[in-house]
Design an enzyme around this catalytic site. Sequence first.
Site, PDB file in Angstrom:
ATOM      1  N   GLU A  59       0.830  -1.210   0.000  1.00 54.21           N
ATOM      2  CA  GLU A  59       0.000   0.000   0.000  1.00 54.21           C
ATOM      3  C   GLU A  59       0.862   1.257   0.000  1.00 54.21           C
ATOM      4  O   GLU A  59       0.534   2.254  -0.651  1.00 54.21           O
ATOM      5  CB  GLU A  59      -0.921   0.006   1.216  1.00 54.21           C
ATOM      6  CG  GLU A  59      -1.931  -1.122   1.243  1.00 54.21           C
ATOM      7  CD  GLU A  59      -1.420  -2.371   1.955  1.00 54.21           C
ATOM      8  OE1 GLU A  59      -0.194  -2.630   1.931  1.00 54.21           O
ATOM      9  OE2 GLU A  59      -2.241  -3.074   2.551  1.00 54.21           O
ATOM     10  N   CYS A  93      -0.517   1.201   7.415  1.00 61.07           N
ATOM     11  CA  CYS A  93      -1.026   1.539   6.073  1.00 61.07           C
ATOM     12  C   CYS A  93      -2.439   2.107   6.134  1.00 61.07           C
ATOM     13  O   CYS A  93      -2.821   2.914   5.283  1.00 61.07           O
ATOM     14  CB  CYS A  93      -0.947   0.323   5.154  1.00 61.07           C
ATOM     15  SG  CYS A  93       0.752  -0.005   4.636  1.00 61.07           S
TER      16      CYS A  93
HETATM   17  N1  THU Z   1       2.167  -6.552   3.915  1.00 54.81           N
HETATM   18  C1  THU Z   1       1.752  -5.662   2.961  1.00 54.81           C
HETATM   19  O1  THU Z   1       2.501  -5.326   2.042  1.00 54.81           O
HETATM   20  N2  THU Z   1       0.505  -5.179   3.058  1.00 54.81           N
HETATM   21  C2  THU Z   1      -0.434  -5.604   3.947  1.00 54.81           C
HETATM   22  O2  THU Z   1      -1.555  -5.143   3.889  1.00 54.81           O
HETATM   23  C3  THU Z   1      -0.090  -6.603   4.955  1.00 54.81           C
HETATM   24  C4  THU Z   1       1.356  -6.945   5.041  1.00 54.81           C
HETATM   25  C5  THU Z   1       3.504  -7.123   3.780  1.00 54.81           C
HETATM   26  C6  THU Z   1       4.526  -6.666   4.755  1.00 54.81           C
HETATM   27  C7  THU Z   1       5.516  -7.821   4.710  1.00 54.81           C
HETATM   28  O3  THU Z   1       6.373  -7.647   3.598  1.00 54.81           O
HETATM   29  C8  THU Z   1       4.640  -9.034   4.460  1.00 54.81           C
HETATM   30  O4  THU Z   1       3.415  -8.530   3.938  1.00 54.81           O
HETATM   31  C9  THU Z   1       4.358  -9.883   5.692  1.00 54.81           C
HETATM   32  O5  THU Z   1       3.893  -9.089   6.721  1.00 54.81           O
END
Ligand code: THU
Length: 138
Positions: A59, A93
């Site tokens: 995000e 986020c």
């Molecule tokens: N992550 C995201 O990119 N967005 C989300 O909404 C949830 C979590 C990523 C962060 C990390 O790289 C991985 O997912 C595991 O937490």
Amino acid sequence: MADEARMQQLAEAARAARARAYAPYSRFAVGAALLDEQGRIHAGCNVENAAYPQGLCAEAVALGALVLAGGTRVRAAVVCGEAPAPVTPCGGCRQKLREFAADDTPVWSADGAQFTARHTLGALLPAGFGPDHLGDPR
Ligand code: THU
């Protein structure tokens, strides 16, 4: 709110972004796509780092793309991931989205095949702190 066809395009953009995720540590690939006030789509994937806390969420990367392209508002968001429960934005986020989105902005979750949850930002971040608390200097 965007129409159903546009939301499907947003989901496809999130899925395509997810395929680009750099997530060698968590192995949890995420894609996000944002619809801006001009009807344009901006996407991002998570970008992890060997220094774990330095990783970027999908995000956040998508928000950077939106701002870089001159976007100023988020009208709808889709987050795509594969998990036992719908993948929603993390707390940080939710706050980042709050800067550019309204309480009634749809934030939908999707997996590789379908939508898995539909929330509003206000439901995900109730009583959130935002630019209005600072007199909205924008
Ligand atoms: N992550 C995201 O990119 N967005 C989300 O909404 C949830 C979590 C990523 C962060 C990390 O790289 C991985 O997912 C595991 O937490």
